[in-house]
Design an enzyme around this catalytic site. Structure first.
Site, PDB file in Angstrom:
ATOM      1  N   ASP B  28       0.881  -1.164   0.000  1.00 21.54           N
ATOM      2  CA  ASP B  28       0.000   0.000   0.000  1.00 21.54           C
ATOM      3  C   ASP B  28       0.928   1.226   0.000  1.00 21.54           C
ATOM      4  O   ASP B  28       2.149   1.077   0.186  1.00 21.54           O
ATOM      5  CB  ASP B  28      -0.899  -0.034   1.245  1.00 21.54           C
ATOM      6  CG  ASP B  28      -2.047   0.973   1.172  1.00 21.54           C
ATOM      7  OD1 ASP B  28      -2.086   1.782   0.228  1.00 21.54           O
ATOM      8  OD2 ASP B  28      -2.900   0.944   2.072  1.00 21.54           O
ATOM      9  N   ASP B  30      -0.179   5.313   0.770  1.00 24.03           N
ATOM     10  CA  ASP B  30      -0.502   6.318   1.798  1.00 24.03           C
ATOM     11  C   ASP B  30      -0.628   5.653   3.160  1.00 24.03           C
ATOM     12  O   ASP B  30      -1.367   4.685   3.329  1.00 24.03           O
ATOM     13  CB  ASP B  30      -1.829   7.021   1.468  1.00 24.03           C
ATOM     14  CG  ASP B  30      -1.749   7.817   0.176  1.00 24.03           C
ATOM     15  OD1 ASP B  30      -0.821   8.627   0.030  1.00 24.03           O
ATOM     16  OD2 ASP B  30      -2.605   7.616  -0.707  1.00 24.03           O
TER      17      ASP B  30
END
Lengths: 207, 207
Positions: B28, B30
């Protein structure tokens, strides 16, 4: 069960007994007396008839975009002489609620001018949220450094707001994230009554 | 269980076995590699190390405000040479999904330029929703007669939109109320990761 199935068609006998047994009548407005500007057939005549019979009438609405005075004017315009104190609207009710809890702080209000008017009439302080507060049209991100946040906010009020924006939602969420900030939501309509194909969003407080 | 409790601290043995047993790694972005502009310590070094070891890396993000190219540029800027095809972002994924179902119609997009770019790159038609569409600042009501609604809309896409407005929500809801209009929501984050006191609203699709 559909709305139609919940309706009871009044016979003359029903109507007489309803009149004899009650001295106070409460009416919703939007979708009940009118889908403004369309006034439902017989609505004004009924209100005048009940008043002539000495009944007390109140109008209860979760529409937060108008004040008691606005509503009274609307009733007068369509042919029923209403006094402001007959109108139980959410802008007025919000102010009455804050008064009843002896609230002394500042309110951030997602809402229209009506909410500001009713709150200020009772002496409450508004610190933003009324009217447009958009992200600049060419922005691709929110720059946190340039955000103008109020230091002291004691209550966030969520009412119907035509000028809802990302910045306004951000501010409301940020204030509510602080400890001891009161949250008042004026109604939970997901959408407003509308006759045609258009879906008009409601108050953002829908469950 | 808190996020911290879900974390496993890797010993040297753990790390070696993780490297030996896997040839592909998904990250991932952010809140995992960065809270932009802050890059987490060691993140870039790890990505470069894994690539040097011959591992395949993909970056999976529900951030819909950037394209594959935007993300690749961001990675290059911080010191990791990423190719656009390593980026699995929701703007790109939305276009791939529509392609996979052989979609041929028009899309109303609550979203940013990135969503338009990725959809148009695959030849899809956008009929509004990108950029500001506010209610005039002095308005107290929406006049339905002056609304500019598209006749043919086949899909409504809800992505992160800094320029969200009452009119845009109204249009999206109205289109979705028509029969057979496809609805694609790009993610259900209620808010975006943020280090300080500010709560940044997410994608309006929160459950």
């Amino acid at each position: 069960m559909s709305t139609k199935e919940l309706c009871i068609h009044l016979t003359e006998l029903h109507a007489k007994s309803l009149l004899n047994d009650n001295d106070t009548f409460l009416f919703d407005c939007d979708g009940v007396l009118w889908n403004f500007p369309h006034i439902f057939t017989g609505a004004v005549e009924l209100l005048n008839y009940l008043t002539e019979q000495g009944k007390r009438l109140f109008f209860v609405t979760n529409n937060s975009t108008t004040t008691q005075d606005d509503y009274a004017k609307r009733f007068n315009d369509i042919g029923y002489k209403a006094k402001p104190e007959q109108i139980i609207c959410t802008a007025w009710l919000t102010a009455q609620h804050l008064k009843s809890i002896n609230f002394k702080g500042k309110c951030y209000v997602l809402g229209m001018q009506s909410m500001k008017d009713e709150l200020e009439r009772e002496g409450f302080q508004i610190c933003g949220g009324i009217g447009p507060d958009p992200v600049p049209s060419d922005s691709n991100a929110v720059t946190v450094d340039t955000l103008e946040l109020e230091k002291d906010v004691d209550c966030v009020i969520s009412a119907f707001d035509l000028h809802i924006s990302y910045i306004k939602i951000l501010k409301a969420a940020t204030y509510l994230n602080r400890p001891n900030v009161l949250f008042i939501a004026t109604n939970d309509d997901a959408s407003h009554p509308q006759n045609d194909e258009i879906v008009k969003p409601g108050n953002y407080n829908a469950k």
